[in-house]
Design an enzyme around this catalytic site. Sequence first.
Site, short mmCIF file in Angstrom:
data_model
loop_
_atom_site.label_atom_id
_atom_site.label_comp_id
_atom_site.label_asym_id
_atom_site.label_seq_id
_atom_site.Cartn_x
_atom_site.Cartn_y
_atom_site.Cartn_z
N LYS A 118 0.85 -1.19 0.00
CA LYS A 118 0.00 0.00 0.00
C LYS A 118 0.89 1.24 0.00
CE LYS A 118 -2.00 2.09 3.57
NZ LYS A 118 -2.13 3.55 3.56
N LEU B 143 -5.11 6.83 -2.22
CA LEU B 143 -5.07 8.26 -2.53
C LEU B 143 -6.36 8.98 -2.16
CD1 LEU B 143 -3.10 8.01 -5.91
CD2 LEU B 143 -2.23 8.38 -3.59
N LYS B 144 -7.38 8.25 -1.77
CA LYS B 144 -8.61 8.83 -1.20
C LYS B 144 -9.13 10.02 -1.99
CE LYS B 144 -7.59 7.46 3.63
NZ LYS B 144 -6.18 7.03 3.58
N ASP C 181 -13.68 14.74 -5.05
CA ASP C 181 -13.82 15.97 -5.83
C ASP C 181 -15.10 15.81 -6.65
OD1 ASP C 181 -13.23 18.36 -7.37
OD2 ASP C 181 -11.11 18.03 -6.93
O1 C5P Z 1 1.69 1.38 10.73
P1 C5P Z 1 0.23 1.01 10.73
O2 C5P Z 1 -0.01 -0.49 10.69
O3 C5P Z 1 -0.55 1.69 11.81
O4 C5P Z 1 -0.27 1.57 9.32
C1 C5P Z 1 -1.59 1.44 8.89
C2 C5P Z 1 -1.77 2.07 7.55
O5 C5P Z 1 -3.16 2.14 7.29
C3 C5P Z 1 -1.24 3.50 7.45
O6 C5P Z 1 -0.81 3.67 6.09
C4 C5P Z 1 -2.45 4.34 7.74
O7 C5P Z 1 -2.40 5.58 7.10
C5 C5P Z 1 -3.57 3.50 7.17
N1 C5P Z 1 -4.87 3.68 7.80
C6 C5P Z 1 -5.09 3.52 9.14
N2 C5P Z 1 -6.33 3.69 9.67
C7 C5P Z 1 -7.33 4.02 8.87
C8 C5P Z 1 -7.14 4.19 7.52
C9 C5P Z 1 -5.87 4.00 7.00
O8 C5P Z 1 -4.19 3.20 9.89
N3 C5P Z 1 -8.52 4.14 9.38
#
Ligand code: C5P
Length: 239
Positions: free
Chosen positions: A36, A64-65, A68
């Site tokens: 990702k 990239l969420k 728009d």
């Molecule tokens: O390091 P970690 O396991 O916490 O990373 C989780 C990934 O998932 C990060 O890229 C974070 O931005 C993303 N993410 C998240 N929680 C969300 C949505 C996305 O942790 N609700």
Amino acid sequence: MIKPFQNPVFAALDVATLSEAQALARSLKAHCGGLKLGLEFFSAEGADGLRAMVDEGLPVFADLKFHDIPNTVAGAVRAISRIGVTIVNVHAAGGVAMMEAARKAAEDAAGPSRPLVIGVTVLTSLDEDDLRSVGVNSPVRDQVLRLAGLAQRAGLDGVVCSPHEITALRQAMGPSFKLIVPGLRPQGADVSDQKRVMTPEDAYRLGADVLVIGRPITAAADPARAAAQIAQSLASLAA
Ligand code: C5P
């Protein structure tokens, strides 16, 4: 019921340079189902960087969420789909017309090999007070279910959700709606800034389709070993 095993772990490479992302990708290739990459990487390395990561050979989730007007999101999804990513996401709060446009753009650009188009419901950084401050007077869970329902109606393939939302969403959305789940920590791992975590095994058991795991892999002394251990424990569940 546990699904047949096929590594569901996408490693979140929260890095800003192509060289760091490539080094991690190469060490993780044998032990992860995908990678990702998010806004930080894309803002620094752009479409060429994303293309280079697709060339590494693992499925890529472009986190990239997009949010728009429909025409603009369609253009962005078309461009990202041509890069050959496997998953792309848009904010469900952009509305049904925007999500329909995103799905159609992915199909137009990549036909049957189009990426999964996934909705983002309520960011886990927002609580009920935050929702109220932007004029949404429902509990977080109701808003998540409402936005997931809109995503399904618009033909999206699934949503990103917290592990604690898997059960309710699976029940409401049916078996084929993809649930992409971050906020996971293997037993005993440092939770860092994640507040309500779950183990990858429990999330998989509850019905997550994709497990997004970042720091427990990327910040480990040996990322390949950490990813291999997670993969093994998931494979043993499915055995
Ligand atoms: O390091 P970690 O396991 O916490 O990373 C989780 C990934 O998932 C990060 O890229 C974070 O931005 C993303 N993410 C998240 N929680 C969300 C949505 C996305 O942790 N609700």
